[in-house]
Design a protein around this motif. Structure first.
Motif, short mmCIF file in Angstrom:
data_model
loop_
_atom_site.label_atom_id
_atom_site.label_comp_id
_atom_site.label_asym_id
_atom_site.label_seq_id
_atom_site.Cartn_x
_atom_site.Cartn_y
_atom_site.Cartn_z
N GLY A 20 33.30 62.76 56.80
CA GLY A 20 32.04 63.48 56.71
C GLY A 20 31.29 63.26 55.41
N ARG A 21 31.79 62.43 54.52
CA ARG A 21 31.12 62.19 53.24
C ARG A 21 30.15 61.02 53.40
N GLY A 22 28.86 61.32 53.44
CA GLY A 22 27.84 60.29 53.55
C GLY A 22 27.31 59.95 52.17
N LEU A 23 27.68 58.81 51.65
CA LEU A 23 27.29 58.42 50.31
C LEU A 23 26.20 57.35 50.34
N LEU A 24 25.86 56.83 49.18
CA LEU A 24 24.65 56.05 48.99
C LEU A 24 24.48 54.90 49.98
N GLU A 25 25.50 54.08 50.15
CA GLU A 25 25.32 52.83 50.89
C GLU A 25 26.36 52.69 51.99
N CYS A 26 25.91 52.44 53.20
CA CYS A 26 26.82 52.19 54.33
C CYS A 26 27.34 50.76 54.23
N VAL A 49 30.99 67.08 46.97
CA VAL A 49 29.73 67.17 46.26
C VAL A 49 28.61 66.73 47.19
N THR A 50 27.42 67.25 46.96
CA THR A 50 26.29 66.88 47.80
C THR A 50 25.58 65.63 47.30
N HIS A 51 25.91 65.18 46.11
CA HIS A 51 25.20 64.04 45.54
C HIS A 51 25.69 62.74 46.15
N ALA A 52 24.81 62.02 46.83
CA ALA A 52 25.21 60.80 47.52
C ALA A 52 25.48 59.65 46.57
N GLY A 53 25.08 59.79 45.31
CA GLY A 53 25.27 58.70 44.37
C GLY A 53 26.30 58.98 43.31
N LEU A 54 27.25 59.90 43.59
CA LEU A 54 28.21 60.30 42.57
C LEU A 54 29.63 60.14 43.07
N GLN A 55 30.47 59.50 42.24
CA GLN A 55 31.90 59.50 42.47
C GLN A 55 32.59 59.37 41.12
N PRO A 56 33.81 59.93 40.97
CA PRO A 56 34.51 59.81 39.70
C PRO A 56 35.05 58.40 39.49
N GLU A 57 35.44 58.09 38.27
CA GLU A 57 36.01 56.79 37.98
C GLU A 57 37.40 56.67 38.59
N PHE A 58 37.91 55.43 38.61
CA PHE A 58 39.20 55.15 39.22
C PHE A 58 40.30 56.02 38.62
N SER A 59 40.28 56.20 37.30
CA SER A 59 41.34 56.96 36.63
C SER A 59 41.42 58.39 37.14
N SER A 60 40.29 58.96 37.55
CA SER A 60 40.29 60.30 38.14
C SER A 60 40.71 60.25 39.60
N ARG A 61 40.22 59.26 40.35
CA ARG A 61 40.53 59.17 41.78
C ARG A 61 42.01 58.93 42.04
N GLY A 85 39.10 50.09 51.21
CA GLY A 85 38.95 51.53 51.09
C GLY A 85 37.47 51.88 51.15
N ALA A 86 37.17 53.17 51.05
CA ALA A 86 35.78 53.62 51.03
C ALA A 86 35.74 54.99 50.38
N SER A 87 34.57 55.33 49.86
CA SER A 87 34.40 56.64 49.23
C SER A 87 34.05 57.72 50.24
N GLY A 88 33.59 57.30 51.42
CA GLY A 88 33.24 58.26 52.46
C GLY A 88 33.30 57.59 53.82
N LEU A 89 33.39 58.42 54.87
CA LEU A 89 33.42 57.90 56.24
C LEU A 89 32.68 58.86 57.13
N THR A 90 31.61 58.37 57.76
CA THR A 90 30.83 59.17 58.69
C THR A 90 30.79 58.47 60.05
N GLU A 91 30.07 59.06 60.98
CA GLU A 91 29.94 58.47 62.31
C GLU A 91 29.16 57.16 62.26
N GLU A 92 28.45 56.89 61.16
CA GLU A 92 27.75 55.62 61.01
C GLU A 92 28.67 54.53 60.50
N GLY A 93 29.70 54.89 59.73
CA GLY A 93 30.62 53.91 59.18
C GLY A 93 31.08 54.29 57.79
#
Length: 266
Positions: free
Chosen positions: A222-228, A66-78, A182-190
């Motif tokens: 490659g998933r860049g989300l809200l907060e590094c 998804v392109t939305h940097a502030g969206l992730q499903p709940e734990f039960s979905s993940r 864990g993390a919701s995303g990982l980019t070259e920034e962290g």
């Protein structure tokens, strides 16, 4: 117009189904979509490239997100996503824990697999965690030498963990050998997160251990989300199931972060 005989959905229908899949799963894999649609992986790859050009999705290693940097499903979905891959990652990371070690363990779906694998090893260790599911896996795993300390804090039912200032203050009272997050995303920034209070707990754990291990499946690349959460250089290890794409791999190399690929046989 020629009549379709292969039963595969037309391009417009595939595009709708890709977008629908992303409403419940923030990352989708090309291989899984190709099997679902009955088309080649190259066909799905072209679909994703078109949707990416429209700004509807973000291309990732092996799929789309998804392109939305502030969206992730709940734990039960993940916890239903990439189950085999995350189990392998958890087992590979659990093998890093030595007898008598103190581990700080983050709340998340992949870290729960780590807890399950660590309990199965049967070694003596102390685990401090803010994860309700990880604490349950560790305490009920039948390993008599495992000591489990559950952090205080405000319970998040959606994330199945505890968070807040009391959680962070509790963690800073202890020294650990490993911090496993864990993390919701990982980019070259962290590594990055959607939920700020989760990022704060991760930082508290990372600050208390010399070995700092990130567990992330390739769908996070490659998933860049809200907060590094932190720069790559603050991670000593990344445990994943597939080689990172070249730009991310190069950034990990510059940061000195060791990459461990989970054994498919595990």
């Amino acid at each position: 117009m020629p009549r379709r005989t292969d039963g595969a959905p037309a391009k417009a229908q595939r595009h709708r189904r890709i977008l629908a899949a992303l409403t419940t799963d923030p990352t989708v894999r090309i291989s899984a979509l190709a099997t679902q649609f009955g088309v080649s992986a190259e066909t799905v790859r072209r679909d994703i490239e078109e949707l990416s050009a429209q700004g509807a999705v973000r291309r990732t290693y092996g799929g789309a997100s998804v392109t939305h940097a502030g969206l992730q499903p709940e734990f039960s979905s993940r916890e239903r996503m990439a189950v085999a891959e995350r189990a392998r990652i958890g087992a590979a990371a659990a093998a890093m824990v030595q007898e008598g070690a103190v581990v700080m363990l983050d709340a998340g779906s992949t870290t729960t697999h780590f807890a399950r694998a660590l309990a199965a090893r049967g070694i003596s260790a102390t685990v401090l965690t803010n994860s309700l599911t990880a604490a349950t896996e560790l305490a009920s795993g039948g390993a008599p030498g495992l000591r489990v300390l559950l952090c205080p804090g405000e319970v998040s039912v959606a994330e199945r963990g505890v968070y807040g200032s009391e959680t962070e203050a509790f963690l800073r009272r202890f020294n650990a050998d490993l911090a496993v997050i864990g993390a919701s995303g990982l980019t070259e920034e962290g590594p990055c997160e959607v939920v700020s209070h989760a990022a704060w707990v991760k930082r508290a754990m990372l600050s208390r251990a010399p070995r700092r291990v990130l567990l992330a499946d390739s769908g996070k690349f490659g998933r860049g989300l809200l907060e590094c959460v932190c720069p790559l250089a603050e991670l000593t290890d990344l445990v994943t199931e597939a080689p990172p794409p070249a730009p991310l791999g190069a950034a990990l190399g510059r940061a000195g972060t060791a990459v461990t690929l989970a054994d498919p046989a595990s």
